[in-house]
Design a protein around this motif. Structure first.
Motif, mmCIF file in Angstrom:
data_model
loop_
_atom_site.group_PDB
_atom_site.id
_atom_site.type_symbol
_atom_site.label_atom_id
_atom_site.label_comp_id
_atom_site.label_asym_id
_atom_site.label_seq_id
_atom_site.Cartn_x
_atom_site.Cartn_y
_atom_site.Cartn_z
ATOM 1 N N THR A 2 87.710 65.033 52.211
ATOM 2 C CA THR A 2 88.391 66.316 52.081
ATOM 3 C C THR A 2 89.469 66.224 51.022
ATOM 4 N N ARG A 3 89.776 67.360 50.415
ATOM 5 C CA ARG A 3 90.807 67.359 49.378
ATOM 6 C C ARG A 3 92.177 67.335 50.012
ATOM 7 N N LYS A 4 93.125 66.754 49.295
ATOM 8 C CA LYS A 4 94.492 66.677 49.788
ATOM 9 C C LYS A 4 95.142 68.056 49.687
ATOM 10 N N LEU A 5 95.909 68.413 50.701
ATOM 11 C CA LEU A 5 96.597 69.704 50.690
ATOM 12 C C LEU A 5 97.676 69.719 49.622
ATOM 13 N N THR A 6 97.782 70.822 48.913
ATOM 14 C CA THR A 6 98.881 70.993 47.977
ATOM 15 C C THR A 6 100.111 71.459 48.754
ATOM 16 N N SER A 7 101.259 71.393 48.129
ATOM 17 C CA SER A 7 102.462 71.885 48.813
ATOM 18 C C SER A 7 102.348 73.381 49.082
ATOM 19 N N GLN A 8 101.664 74.113 48.214
ATOM 20 C CA GLN A 8 101.472 75.545 48.429
ATOM 21 C C GLN A 8 100.557 75.798 49.633
ATOM 22 N N ASP A 9 99.498 74.992 49.762
ATOM 23 C CA ASP A 9 98.609 75.103 50.921
ATOM 24 C C ASP A 9 99.380 74.792 52.202
ATOM 25 N N ALA A 10 100.182 73.743 52.148
ATOM 26 C CA ALA A 10 100.963 73.331 53.317
ATOM 27 C C ALA A 10 101.958 74.410 53.709
ATOM 28 N N ALA A 79 94.663 68.826 59.955
ATOM 29 C CA ALA A 79 95.207 69.500 58.775
ATOM 30 C C ALA A 79 96.660 69.902 58.984
ATOM 31 N N VAL A 80 97.050 70.154 60.228
ATOM 32 C CA VAL A 80 98.437 70.525 60.511
ATOM 33 C C VAL A 80 99.348 69.337 60.231
ATOM 34 N N LEU A 84 102.229 68.971 57.277
ATOM 35 C CA LEU A 84 103.599 68.515 57.525
ATOM 36 C C LEU A 84 104.020 67.490 56.486
ATOM 37 N N LYS A 85 103.159 66.548 56.184
ATOM 38 C CA LYS A 85 103.476 65.500 55.200
ATOM 39 C C LYS A 85 103.700 66.057 53.803
ATOM 40 N N ALA A 86 103.138 67.214 53.519
ATOM 41 C CA ALA A 86 103.238 67.800 52.175
ATOM 42 C C ALA A 86 104.461 68.697 52.005
ATOM 43 N N LEU A 87 105.246 68.863 53.081
ATOM 44 C CA LEU A 87 106.420 69.737 53.021
ATOM 45 C C LEU A 87 107.714 68.932 52.911
#
Length: 98
Positions: A2-10, A79-80, A84-87
């Protein structure tokens, strides 16, 4: 893979989590009690660094809430945690040294 979440996605997922909590008559009072925030102050608090990470921590702290929110949002529960890690303040990467 899976692709890594961007900060915008997060951030979008965290905002969705906040709306989910705010619209739930059981979760909202619990969230307010745990955070010490009064309902009218949520909009202002949401502008503070770390607030959205706190919303995701609240969701992650209770497995039935996590499962229900993930289903509502159409994401895997993992994904939740990734969001969290991306924020800011969701991970040590964002802590400033003083």
């Amino acid at each position: 893979m899976t692709r890594k979440l961007t900060s915008q996605d997060a951030e979008a997922l965290a905002v969705s989590a906040l709306v989910y909590v705010a619209n739930d008559p059981v979760l909202l009072p619990r969230f307010l009690a745990l955070t010490g925030i009064e309902a009218p102050a949520i909009r202002q608090a949401a502008r503070e660094p770390g607030f959205l990470a706190g919303v995701l921590r609240f969701i992650l702290a209770h497995e039935p809430t996590l499962t229900a929110f993930a289903e509502h949002a159409g994401v895997a529960p993992a994904a939740v945690g990734e969001a969290l890690k991306a924020l800011p303040t969701g991970d040590d990467r964002y802590l400033a040294s003083t």
